[in-house]
Design a protein around this motif. Sequence first.
Motif, PDB file in Angstrom:
ATOM      1  N   VAL A  88      38.467  21.485  96.670  1.00 21.29           N
ATOM      2  CA  VAL A  88      38.609  21.645  95.013  1.00 21.29           C
ATOM      3  C   VAL A  88      39.847  22.458  94.689  1.00 21.29           C
ATOM      4  O   VAL A  88      40.473  22.295  93.848  1.00 21.29           O
ATOM      5  N   ALA A  89      40.708  22.801  95.773  1.00 24.25           N
ATOM      6  CA  ALA A  89      42.006  23.009  95.624  1.00 24.25           C
ATOM      7  C   ALA A  89      43.284  22.091  95.946  1.00 24.25           C
ATOM      8  O   ALA A  89      44.368  22.293  95.785  1.00 24.25           O
ATOM      9  N   SER A  90      42.643  20.738  96.081  1.00 29.05           N
ATOM     10  CA  SER A  90      43.652  19.736  96.342  1.00 29.05           C
ATOM     11  C   SER A  90      44.550  19.496  95.386  1.00 29.05           C
ATOM     12  O   SER A  90      43.808  19.278  93.996  1.00 29.05           O
ATOM     13  N   SER A  91      45.669  18.999  95.581  1.00 35.46           N
ATOM     14  CA  SER A  91      46.579  18.783  94.320  1.00 35.46           C
ATOM     15  C   SER A  91      46.436  17.349  93.710  1.00 35.46           C
ATOM     16  O   SER A  91      45.839  16.453  94.516  1.00 35.46           O
ATOM     17  N   PHE A  92      46.737  17.167  92.480  1.00 38.29           N
ATOM     18  CA  PHE A  92      46.658  15.733  92.078  1.00 38.29           C
ATOM     19  C   PHE A  92      48.099  14.858  92.417  1.00 38.29           C
ATOM     20  O   PHE A  92      49.213  15.557  92.369  1.00 38.29           O
ATOM     21  N   GLN A  93      47.826  13.726  93.104  1.00 42.98           N
ATOM     22  CA  GLN A  93      48.864  12.961  93.779  1.00 42.98           C
ATOM     23  C   GLN A  93      49.116  11.732  92.870  1.00 42.98           C
ATOM     24  O   GLN A  93      48.426  10.888  93.059  1.00 42.98           O
ATOM     25  N   PRO A  94      50.153  11.794  91.930  1.00 45.91           N
ATOM     26  CA  PRO A  94      50.182  10.495  91.045  1.00 45.91           C
ATOM     27  C   PRO A  94      50.363   9.128  91.718  1.00 45.91           C
ATOM     28  O   PRO A  94      51.076   9.386  92.666  1.00 45.91           O
ATOM     29  N   ASN A  95      49.607   8.199  91.498  1.00 48.17           N
ATOM     30  CA  ASN A  95      49.725   6.951  91.840  1.00 48.17           C
ATOM     31  C   ASN A  95      49.317   6.966  93.298  1.00 48.17           C
ATOM     32  O   ASN A  95      49.288   5.793  94.034  1.00 48.17           O
ATOM     33  N   GLY A  96      48.427   7.948  93.506  1.00 45.73           N
ATOM     34  CA  GLY A  96      47.646   7.996  94.923  1.00 45.73           C
ATOM     35  C   GLY A  96      46.365   7.113  94.811  1.00 45.73           C
ATOM     36  O   GLY A  96      46.093   6.512  93.698  1.00 45.73           O
ATOM     37  N   ARG A  97      45.708   7.121  95.993  1.00 43.34           N
ATOM     38  CA  ARG A  97      44.279   6.413  95.993  1.00 43.34           C
ATOM     39  C   ARG A  97      43.481   7.347  96.593  1.00 43.34           C
ATOM     40  O   ARG A  97      43.567   7.851  97.935  1.00 43.34           O
ATOM     41  N   ILE A  98      42.267   7.496  95.983  1.00 45.81           N
ATOM     42  CA  ILE A  98      41.147   8.376  96.957  1.00 45.81           C
ATOM     43  C   ILE A  98      39.969   7.497  96.828  1.00 45.81           C
ATOM     44  O   ILE A  98      39.641   6.405  96.278  1.00 45.81           O
ATOM     45  N   TRP A  99      39.194   7.742  98.004  1.00 46.12           N
ATOM     46  CA  TRP A  99      38.092   6.954  98.288  1.00 46.12           C
ATOM     47  C   TRP A  99      37.004   7.698  98.526  1.00 46.12           C
ATOM     48  O   TRP A  99      36.745   8.875  98.982  1.00 46.12           O
ATOM     49  N   TYR A 100      35.631   7.029  98.265  1.00 48.91           N
ATOM     50  CA  TYR A 100      34.502   7.768  98.298  1.00 48.91           C
ATOM     51  C   TYR A 100      33.058   6.885  98.518  1.00 48.91           C
ATOM     52  O   TYR A 100      33.559   5.616  98.041  1.00 48.91           O
ATOM     53  N   TYR A 101      32.000   7.382  98.507  1.00 50.12           N
ATOM     54  CA  TYR A 101      30.912   6.526  98.539  1.00 50.12           C
ATOM     55  C   TYR A 101      30.222   6.651  97.137  1.00 50.12           C
ATOM     56  O   TYR A 101      29.815   7.870  96.801  1.00 50.12           O
ATOM     57  N   ARG A 102      29.847   5.647  96.469  1.00 43.99           N
ATOM     58  CA  ARG A 102      29.157   5.589  95.220  1.00 43.99           C
ATOM     59  C   ARG A 102      27.995   6.183  95.391  1.00 43.99           C
ATOM     60  O   ARG A 102      27.210   5.697  96.310  1.00 43.99           O
ATOM     61  N   GLU A 103      27.314   6.858  94.349  1.00 49.59           N
ATOM     62  CA  GLU A 103      25.991   7.204  94.377  1.00 49.59           C
ATOM     63  C   GLU A 103      25.416   7.070  93.226  1.00 49.59           C
ATOM     64  O   GLU A 103      25.876   6.899  91.947  1.00 49.59           O
TER      65      GLU A 103
END
Length: 302
Positions: free
Chosen positions: A65-80
């Motif tokens: 929750v404290a992670s900064s927003f990284q412009p043009n970055g990419r995040i990964w997750y499992y869809r639910e």
Amino acid sequence: MSKRRTSPLPHRDGIAPSFLQLPAGQWPDLLTFLITRFPHMPAEILRGRLERGEIVDHQGEVLNVASSFQPNGRIWYYREVPEETPVPFAEHILYQDERLLVADKPHFLACIPAGRYLQETLLTRLRKSLGVADIAPIHRLDRETAGIMLFSLDPACRAGYHALFSERDVAKEYEAIAPFRADLELPRVHRSFMQEQQGMFTMEEAPGEPNSETYIELIEQRGEWARYRLKPHTGKKHQLRTHLSALGVPILNDPWYPELLPEKGDDFSRPLQLLARAIEFVDPFTGESRRFESQRELCWPE
């Protein structure tokens, strides 16, 4: 610094991880961006996923929750998705070698994870039953259509099989049960210009240069109903359903054509009577002529 384009997460329970490409711009933190990006999702759900470490960056580092927003970055997750109702019909593998897998898909089973379908899809079932993550569909069938589907097992050969479809070097044969019309001259080739209906996901025929073509012939008649053989030359969305509906013989149990009916939900009692009966092509790697046929049968109305 270049961003890693392959997933830092493995497949989980037959499901490939999803990613989100972050845009340019500024947000106070990642959570604020996610709440803005997904307004339909309660903020506490997004916060909870970050608190549980369920989202990672392109290097596999767990975000919180404290992670900064990284412009043009990419995040990964499992869809639910909400709990899925099991589809009570089984798929069957008809053929498998080191490059190709041929499956006989039942009605109501989606091809790939999308929308509200995740586990109850043919791709996920095959990944789990075979224990092979790197399976990819070479073409698609509607969720309500049963029959032959091809899958690639070797990424190095995938483009060769895709080319068969893009270059129309595949002969596809379908069967459908629909009303019998004595005044409908068959066999025939039906051509028309098809387009999406405005504001809808369904298709319609309209004036214009034909962009769709289907060969149609009668196989057998039983009273007011008939079984038809359909050979599409083109692959427009909902082509067979649209063409038969336009000819006044909509496919039995079609919830979309000629009119859009209320969502059936988890009612599996009235499957669309459309079957991808066979597929035929010359294998681009062996030069062998191949033909695969579904073992399923359509159901006549009682």
